[in-house]
Design a protein around this motif. Structure first.
Motif, PDB file in Angstrom:
ATOM      1  N   PHE A  14       0.833  -1.196   0.000  1.00 48.01           N
ATOM      2  CA  PHE A  14       0.000   0.000   0.000  1.00 48.01           C
ATOM      3  C   PHE A  14       0.869   1.248   0.000  1.00 48.01           C
ATOM      4  CE2 PHE A  14      -2.548  -3.305   2.003  1.00 48.01           C
ATOM      5  CZ  PHE A  14      -3.713  -3.237   1.254  1.00 48.01           C
ATOM      6  N   ASP A  15       0.491   2.216  -0.815  1.00 51.57           N
ATOM      7  CA  ASP A  15       1.173   3.511  -0.838  1.00 51.57           C
ATOM      8  C   ASP A  15       0.698   4.394   0.308  1.00 51.57           C
ATOM      9  OD1 ASP A  15       2.445   2.775  -3.186  1.00 51.57           O
ATOM     10  OD2 ASP A  15       0.919   3.714  -4.461  1.00 51.57           O
ATOM     11  N   THR A  16      -0.418   3.982   0.921  1.00 50.74           N
ATOM     12  CA  THR A  16      -1.014   4.761   1.993  1.00 50.74           C
ATOM     13  C   THR A  16      -0.920   3.995   3.307  1.00 50.74           C
ATOM     14  OG1 THR A  16      -3.176   3.816   1.470  1.00 50.74           O
ATOM     15  CG2 THR A  16      -2.633   5.953   0.464  1.00 50.74           C
ATOM     16  N   LYS A  17      -1.253   4.696   4.380  1.00 51.35           N
ATOM     17  CA  LYS A  17      -1.185   4.089   5.702  1.00 51.35           C
ATOM     18  C   LYS A  17      -2.326   4.618   6.551  1.00 51.35           C
ATOM     19  CE  LYS A  17       2.541   2.813   8.670  1.00 51.35           C
ATOM     20  NZ  LYS A  17       3.946   3.079   8.995  1.00 51.35           N
ATOM     21  N   VAL A  18      -2.896   3.733   7.360  1.00 54.14           N
ATOM     22  CA  VAL A  18      -3.860   4.110   8.384  1.00 54.14           C
ATOM     23  C   VAL A  18      -3.164   3.884   9.718  1.00 54.14           C
ATOM     24  CG1 VAL A  18      -6.100   3.624   9.440  1.00 54.14           C
ATOM     25  CG2 VAL A  18      -5.828   3.353   6.967  1.00 54.14           C
ATOM     26  N   ALA A  19      -3.078   4.949  10.518  1.00 58.45           N
ATOM     27  CA  ALA A  19      -2.420   4.832  11.819  1.00 58.45           C
ATOM     28  C   ALA A  19      -3.298   5.407  12.904  1.00 58.45           C
ATOM     29  CB  ALA A  19      -1.074   5.558  11.810  1.00 58.45           C
ATOM     30  N   VAL A  20      -3.265   4.754  14.048  1.00 61.74           N
ATOM     31  CA  VAL A  20      -3.925   5.235  15.254  1.00 61.74           C
ATOM     32  C   VAL A  20      -2.835   5.431  16.293  1.00 61.74           C
ATOM     33  CG1 VAL A  20      -5.544   4.653  17.113  1.00 61.74           C
ATOM     34  CG2 VAL A  20      -6.100   4.069  14.743  1.00 61.74           C
ATOM     35  N   GLY A  43     -13.204   5.924   8.225  1.00 60.47           N
ATOM     36  CA  GLY A  43     -14.004   5.147   7.274  1.00 60.47           C
ATOM     37  C   GLY A  43     -15.169   5.921   6.707  1.00 60.47           C
ATOM     38  N   SER A  44     -15.699   6.861   7.490  1.00 64.75           N
ATOM     39  CA  SER A  44     -16.866   7.606   7.026  1.00 64.75           C
ATOM     40  C   SER A  44     -16.511   8.732   6.064  1.00 64.75           C
ATOM     41  CB  SER A  44     -17.630   8.180   8.223  1.00 64.75           C
ATOM     42  OG  SER A  44     -16.845   9.187   8.862  1.00 64.75           O
ATOM     43  N   ARG A  45     -15.283   9.242   6.124  1.00 64.40           N
ATOM     44  CA  ARG A  45     -14.910  10.395   5.305  1.00 64.40           C
ATOM     45  C   ARG A  45     -13.843  10.143   4.248  1.00 64.40           C
ATOM     46  NH1 ARG A  45     -18.384  14.643   5.391  1.00 64.40           N
ATOM     47  NH2 ARG A  45     -19.203  14.828   7.484  1.00 64.40           N
ATOM     48  N   VAL A  46     -13.209   9.001   4.330  1.00 69.85           N
ATOM     49  CA  VAL A  46     -12.150   8.674   3.370  1.00 69.85           C
ATOM     50  C   VAL A  46     -12.541   7.342   2.720  1.00 69.85           C
ATOM     51  CG1 VAL A  46      -9.665   8.417   3.038  1.00 69.85           C
ATOM     52  CG2 VAL A  46     -10.512   9.797   4.946  1.00 69.85           C
ATOM     53  N   PRO A  47     -13.436   7.390   1.730  1.00 67.46           N
ATOM     54  CA  PRO A  47     -13.984   6.151   1.178  1.00 67.46           C
ATOM     55  C   PRO A  47     -12.950   5.203   0.587  1.00 67.46           C
ATOM     56  CG  PRO A  47     -14.682   8.044  -0.135  1.00 67.46           C
ATOM     57  CD  PRO A  47     -13.971   8.588   1.066  1.00 67.46           C
ATOM     58  N   GLU A  48     -11.805   5.730   0.146  1.00 61.36           N
ATOM     59  CA  GLU A  48     -10.812   4.841  -0.456  1.00 61.36           C
ATOM     60  C   GLU A  48     -10.168   3.896   0.547  1.00 61.36           C
ATOM     61  OE1 GLU A  48      -8.669   8.911  -0.070  1.00 61.36           O
ATOM     62  OE2 GLU A  48     -10.685   8.177  -0.429  1.00 61.36           O
ATOM     63  N   ARG A  90       0.198  18.883   7.570  1.00 54.37           N
ATOM     64  CA  ARG A  90       0.195  18.124   6.317  1.00 54.37           C
ATOM     65  C   ARG A  90      -1.211  18.001   5.731  1.00 54.37           C
ATOM     66  NH1 ARG A  90       4.699  16.738   8.684  1.00 54.37           N
ATOM     67  NH2 ARG A  90       6.415  15.791   7.565  1.00 54.37           N
ATOM     68  N   ALA A  91      -2.196  18.540   6.439  1.00 54.98           N
ATOM     69  CA  ALA A  91      -3.592  18.503   5.984  1.00 54.98           C
ATOM     70  C   ALA A  91      -4.058  17.079   5.690  1.00 54.98           C
ATOM     71  CB  ALA A  91      -3.798  19.416   4.781  1.00 54.98           C
ATOM     72  N   LEU A  92      -3.615  16.117   6.512  1.00 57.83           N
ATOM     73  CA  LEU A  92      -4.032  14.731   6.336  1.00 57.83           C
ATOM     74  C   LEU A  92      -5.389  14.499   6.980  1.00 57.83           C
ATOM     75  CD1 LEU A  92      -0.666  12.879   7.101  1.00 57.83           C
ATOM     76  CD2 LEU A  92      -1.719  13.307   4.874  1.00 57.83           C
ATOM     77  N   PRO A  93      -6.216  13.642   6.396  1.00 53.58           N
ATOM     78  CA  PRO A  93      -7.478  13.288   7.044  1.00 53.58           C
ATOM     79  C   PRO A  93      -7.191  12.714   8.427  1.00 53.58           C
ATOM     80  CG  PRO A  93      -7.411  12.446   4.795  1.00 53.58           C
ATOM     81  CD  PRO A  93      -6.031  12.937   5.124  1.00 53.58           C
ATOM     82  N   ARG A  94      -7.931  13.194   9.433  1.00 52.06           N
ATOM     83  CA  ARG A  94      -7.648  12.797  10.808  1.00 52.06           C
ATOM     84  C   ARG A  94      -8.924  12.788  11.635  1.00 52.06           C
ATOM     85  NH1 ARG A  94      -6.593  17.463   8.896  1.00 52.06           N
ATOM     86  NH2 ARG A  94      -7.636  19.213   9.852  1.00 52.06           N
ATOM     87  N   ALA A  95      -8.858  12.039  12.703  1.00 56.28           N
ATOM     88  CA  ALA A  95      -9.932  12.010  13.697  1.00 56.28           C
ATOM     89  C   ALA A  95      -9.266  12.150  15.060  1.00 56.28           C
ATOM     90  CB  ALA A  95     -10.704  10.694  13.616  1.00 56.28           C
ATOM     91  N   VAL A  96      -9.940  12.845  15.979  1.00 55.02           N
ATOM     92  CA  VAL A  96      -9.389  13.025  17.318  1.00 55.02           C
ATOM     93  C   VAL A  96     -10.351  12.489  18.361  1.00 55.02           C
ATOM     94  CG1 VAL A  96      -7.988  15.040  16.718  1.00 55.02           C
ATOM     95  CG2 VAL A  96     -10.308  15.373  17.596  1.00 55.02           C
ATOM     96  N   GLY A 126      -6.243  10.263  21.715  1.00 57.19           N
ATOM     97  CA  GLY A 126      -6.145   9.445  20.523  1.00 57.19           C
ATOM     98  C   GLY A 126      -6.231  10.272  19.259  1.00 57.19           C
ATOM     99  N   LEU A 127      -5.536   9.784  18.239  1.00 52.39           N
ATOM    100  CA  LEU A 127      -5.511  10.423  16.936  1.00 52.39           C
ATOM    101  C   LEU A 127      -5.453   9.325  15.883  1.00 52.39           C
ATOM    102  CD1 LEU A 127      -4.925  13.004  15.092  1.00 52.39           C
ATOM    103  CD2 LEU A 127      -2.508  12.482  15.477  1.00 52.39           C
TER     104      LEU A 127
END
Length: 147
Positions: A14-20, A43-48, A90-96, A126-127
């Motif tokens: 994967f070129d992308t990463k999901v991190a908590v 999952g709700s805002r980044v459909p890819e 970096r303006a990355l999609p995030r949740a807090v 958490g992030l």
């Protein structure tokens, strides 16, 4: 499912990463709770990040899940604050998830609790972040893999 197994095919990269990133002073139940809430935001805002629905051999349908692994890290309050700032820059999609959310009981009150505090004063526990692998790696720099 086809007769081919996942070992018959090359591994998926994967070129992308999901991190908590979780604060290291949380109780076990809090870590699980925070992680589940955070990834639901991505999952709700980044459909890819969501793969295809699942189906078992009997044809029973199941909801789709993330298409790639979620890497869970932990760090101090300071590491979390720095990671948050890097995710914003970096303006990355995030949740807090803030400590205040442990004392609320519904989505409306959760949103109000976050809205009541300025960005720099959020008491983050958490992030979650999604983006290019190298960008996410830079965001979680200083954190360690969750045990």
């Amino acid at each position: 499912m086809s007769s081919e197994t996942s070992t018959d095919q090359p591994p998926i990269r994967f070129d992308t990463k999901v991190a908590v990133l979780l604060r290291d002073d949380l109780e076990t139940w809090q870590r699980l709770n925070v992680t589940s809430f955070l990834v639901s935001g991505l999952g709700s805002r980044v459909p890819e990040v969501i793969g295809d629905p699942y189906e078992d051999a009997d044809g029973t349908a199941y909801l789709p899940m993330f298409r790639q692994p979620v890497v869970v890290f932990e760090g101090t309050k300071e590491v979390l604050k720095a990671a948050h700032a890097r995710a914003l820059s970096r303006a990355l999609p995030r949740a807090v998830f803030t400590s205040d959310l442990f004392s609320t009981g519904n989505d409306r009150d959760n949103r109000a609790a976050v809205r009541a505090v300025g960005t720099g004063e959020l008491d983050l526990v958490g992030l979650a972040v999604f983006g290019p692998r190298n960008g996410v790696d830079k965001v979680v720099k200083g954190a360690r893999m969750h045990p």
